[in-house]
Design an enzyme around this catalytic site. Structure first.
Site, mmCIF file in Angstrom:
data_model
loop_
_atom_site.group_PDB
_atom_site.id
_atom_site.type_symbol
_atom_site.label_atom_id
_atom_site.label_comp_id
_atom_site.label_asym_id
_atom_site.label_seq_id
_atom_site.Cartn_x
_atom_site.Cartn_y
_atom_site.Cartn_z
ATOM 1 N N THR A 288 0.920 -1.230 -0.140
ATOM 2 C CA THR A 288 -0.286 0.063 -0.449
ATOM 3 C C THR A 288 0.802 0.797 0.214
ATOM 4 O OG1 THR A 288 -0.063 0.240 2.278
ATOM 5 C CG2 THR A 288 -1.446 -1.103 1.559
ATOM 6 N N ASP A 289 0.447 2.376 -0.713
ATOM 7 C CA ASP A 289 0.853 3.864 0.138
ATOM 8 C C ASP A 289 0.840 3.822 1.559
ATOM 9 O OD1 ASP A 289 2.754 6.241 -0.553
ATOM 10 O OD2 ASP A 289 0.984 6.767 -2.153
ATOM 11 N N TYR A 290 1.533 4.802 1.881
ATOM 12 C CA TYR A 290 1.786 5.414 3.215
ATOM 13 C C TYR A 290 0.107 5.569 4.386
ATOM 14 C CZ TYR A 290 4.252 7.565 7.233
ATOM 15 O OH TYR A 290 5.649 7.790 8.232
#
Ligand code: BGC
Length: 764
Positions: A288-290
């Site tokens: 995932t992104d952050y």
């Protein structure tokens, strides 16, 4: 976006004091499946979930959430990966904890945002794209990988391949611009550069294609905003660069933050499973992104347990920073909301990545202190950075050949970007050594020595508004602020200007005016700098605008009034030297715009490959009633896609086709002769576009399908031949079939997307 602080000091001390040696040699001679099957057979469910957890090295990197208890979690097998931890010593220490103190001794993967260089910083990606030089771009990625892997890393969160046609969006700086074809070629080149042909080699990194998907199409150019797009447009225009990176072998993919047609990417099963895995055959892992899993709560998809389960089931394998997977998946398993098979799938893919990187064979293969010393910032890398910067600059205007300048007399560098080394690397250069990056002034002085006297003045603040300037100079990217009245600063600047033969106005954006969470509604040069520019022009001295920008800017006024404009984006570590090379003619500029520069922000999105509409303007008109246009500004861009001048001139001969019909399975040859008719050796990017004139769906008025960069000495000519095949004519129809339909096509060849010759052929 900061550099990490020291961490795991305890671990470091322990490792070195006890002289632990890895007990590893788990990875056998090549049967990954059996190896992982056997390993997973020994893993508890907690250990499997632990592999899905990606943490930061102890401080916030690009969001507000900070990972905690990292050491304890490593020992408990609750961490699969760490990002933004560097140096062989620290990485070794953390890896020691994993392979000597966790039950199953599974090594950690170490990632970082190595976006346009590691310590040797190359131009921002939008600038690199302007080089149209795939060999160069691949080489920059190779060097980035060599340096980062020497500093303990084995995974980079790059390439960022999001197409964007909205220069308000700050992250347009981080990608390759507006074009599907150019973006796809760059995506491949970068993956090849990072991964080489051996992922397990100590000098390569695993690539991570991001942000999947459509992040660059955020509504209104506002970061993290919603995207809503037809499938037809997605498949034809926005998805191909991601696919190209995957076809080139990228080992991982990062989800995007945005909503896509109602389902945020991080929970989007259609995207992560149907498209990515089933249609494209991707066999790596998805991160995932952050904190993107946690953000699904704000998107309105449920609580942390719900959204973590949704994301895993959608086809996501690793959770960046948010620990939704770590803290809820076991409960979801017990409650039947996810299956063991879901967790196994994710765990297996993360372990496979580690296997492919050779980490089971030698978890310390990226921890070689000696190599770090030799490789990082070595002179060959810096030379490449200087070359890359020079090739990224785009000459937008050069009246009466004001440029190149002569190496003599006095040059006044005036403007807020003249003497700030910290801004030269550009946004998303988290590992740059800001304190040791020369400013434009310093870099130019180093090249020109005593030949040219360079004098300097701040000229104006970056922005009128102090608070805005603070937001635009974060992460140590400082620009001194002078709080005196503007008139006083200006008067002083004009005094400096008076002493010079030529004024080089160093204006534009600071590096943090583009990049993440840096969208703008006004994409002009800030007003206070424009006033400075106007005053400099009034002196009557020749003025060259050296423009710093992380996005296409609106330069209508500047284009009218300033005789020479060199757009230098943010050129990286060697910006100053490269600007001197180009301004004084040692390097002839050859960059071509990878994104359209509009006349006015109200035209956005403005891109060359638009549709014709049912009411296009007649050729040569800029307003017609009941036609598709504006009352106040023409439809034309200020500078079209593919545009860029040179100190020399290139003359194109007539474009010829070897046939009027393209046979399926065959090829059509499109030829043109190009001659350097000026006085300087130079490089030209010959561009080929097509248009499908009649189809079952509407097609863009032009689409790039080929380009060739060539270098010609004065007087030299070269014949260029492009081979067009049926493949080049294919598009996704309403059924999402990839087809080339019979009928008539136009082919255009020229020096940019506007100035072309047109020929026709047909496909049966
Ligand atoms: C960015 C990503 C980046 C990640 C890790 C996020 O905020 O969107 O591009 O890779 O942070 O730093």
């Amino acid at each position: 976006m900061k550099t990490h602080t020291q961490l795991l000091i305890f671990a470091c001390v322990t490792a070195f004091c006890t002289g632990m040696t890895p007990v590893f040699a788990q990875q056998g001679s090549g049967d990954m499946d059996n190896f992982i099957k056997e390993l997973m057979g020994k893993m508890t469910i907690d250990e499997k979930i632990g592999q899905l957890n990606l943490v930061t090295a102890g401080e916030a990197v690009t969001g507000s959430v900070v990972s905690t208890d990292v050491e304890a979690k490593i020992k408990e097998g609750k961490i699969g990966g760490i990002f933004s931890m560097t140096t062989p010593q620290r990485v070794r220490a953390a890896q020691e904890l994993a392979v000597n103190h966790s039950r199953l001794k599974i090594p950690i993967i170490f990632g970082m945002d190595v976006i346009h260089g590691y310590k040797t910083i190359f131009p921002i990606p939008l600038g690199l794209a302007a080089s149209w030089d795939m060999g160069l771009i691949q080489e920059t990625a190779r060097i980035a990988a060599a340096e980062a892997s020497a500093d303990g890393l084995n995974w980079t969160f790059s390439p960022m391949v999001d197409i964007s046609r909205d220069p308000r969006w700050g992250r347009i700086s981080e990608g390759s611009g507006e074009d599907t074809y150019l973006g796809s070629r760059i995506a491949e080149a970068m993956v090849r550069g990072y991964q080489g042909d051996d992922l397990a080699a100590a000098h390569t990194l695993m690539a991570c294609v991001k942000h999947f998907a459509l992040y660059g199409a955020a509504e209104a150019g506002r970061d993290y905003n919603t995207t809503d797009m037809s499938l037809h447009r997605m498949y034809n225009e926005y998805l191909p660069p991601y696919k190209a990176a995957i076809d080139a072998g990228a080992g991982s993919v990062m989800t995007s933050f945005n909503d896509i047609n109602g389902v945020p990417a991080t929970a989007n099963k259609w995207l992560m499973t149907d498209v990515l895995r089933k249609q494209w055959g991707f066999d790596g892992f998805v991160v995932t992104d952050y904190t993107a899993v946690n953000e699904l709560i704000d998107h309105g998809l449920g609580d942390l347990q719900d959204v973590s389960a949704l994301s895993l089931k959608a086809g996501v394998e690793m959770d960046m920073v948010g620990e939704g997977f770590l803290t809820t998946l076991k409960k979801s398993l017990e409650e039947g909301k996810v299956s063991e098979a879901d967790i196994d799938r994710a765990c297996r893919l993360v372990l496979e990545a580690k296997y492919k990187l050779g980490l089971f064979e030698d978890p310390f293969r990226y921890c070689d202190e000696e190599r770090a010393k030799q490789v990082i910032l070595n002179p060959a890398h810096l030379a490449k950075a200087r070359e890359a910067a020079g090739k990224s600059f785009v000459l937008l205007k050069n009246d009466q050949q004001l440029l190149p300048l002569k190496k003599q007399g006095t040059v006044a560098l005036i403007g807020p970007l003249a003497n700030t080394g910290t801004n030269m690397p550009g946004t998303w250069s988290v590992s740059a050594d800001l304190a040791n990056t020369p400013s434009l002034l310093e870099g130019m002085q180093a090249v020109l020595g005593n030949q040219v006297k360079i004098i300097h003045h701040l000229g104006s603040n970056l922005l009128d508004d102090t608070a805005y300037q603070e937001r635009a100079t974060m992460f140590g990217r400082t620009i001194p602020r002078d709080e005196r009245p503007e008139a006083d600063i200006l008067a002083e600047a004009l005094e400096t200007a008076k002493q010079a033969d030529v004024i080089v106005a160093t204006l534009g954006e600071s590096s943090e005016m583009s990049g993440e969470s840096s969208s703008r509604t006004d994409i002009g040069i800030p007003a206070v700098q424009q006033r400075l520019l106007a005053a400099l022009l009034k002196t009557g001295k020749p003025v060259v605008l050296v423009l710093f920008a992380g996005r296409p800017l609106t330069l209508t006024w500047e284009n009218e009034h300033v005789p020479a404009i060199l757009n230098v984006w943010f050129g990286g570590t060697e910006t100053g030297k490269a600007v001197a090379d180009v301004l004084f003619g040692d390097v002839n500029p050859s960059g071509k715009l990878p994104a359209t520069f509009p006349q006015h922000v109200g035209q956005v999105p403005l891109y060359y490959s638009h549709k014709n509409t049912g009411r296009p303007l007649a050729e040569g008109q800029w307003f017609q009633k009941f036609r598709s246009n504006y009352l106040d500004v023409s439809n034309e861009p200020l500078y079209p896609f593919g545009y860029g001048l040179s100190y020399t001139t290139f003359t194109y001969g007539e474009v010829t086709l070897n046939a009027t019909e393209l046979q399926r399975g065959g090829k059509l040859q499109v030829s043109v002769g190009v001659t350097n008719t000026g006085n300087y050796a130079g490089e030209e990017v010959v561009q080929l576009y097509i248009r499908d004139l009649v189809g079952s769906v509407t097609r863009p008025v032009k689409e790039l399908k080929g380009f060739r960069k060539l270098r010609l000495e004065p007087g030299q000519s070269q014949q260029i031949v492009f081979d067009l095949t049926e493949e080049d004519l294919k598009f996704y129809n309403t059924e999402l079939e990839h087809v080339a339909e019979p009928g008539e096509f136009a082919v255009f060849v020229g020096t940019n997307s506007r100035d072309v010759q047109e020929k026709h052929f047909s496909l049966r």
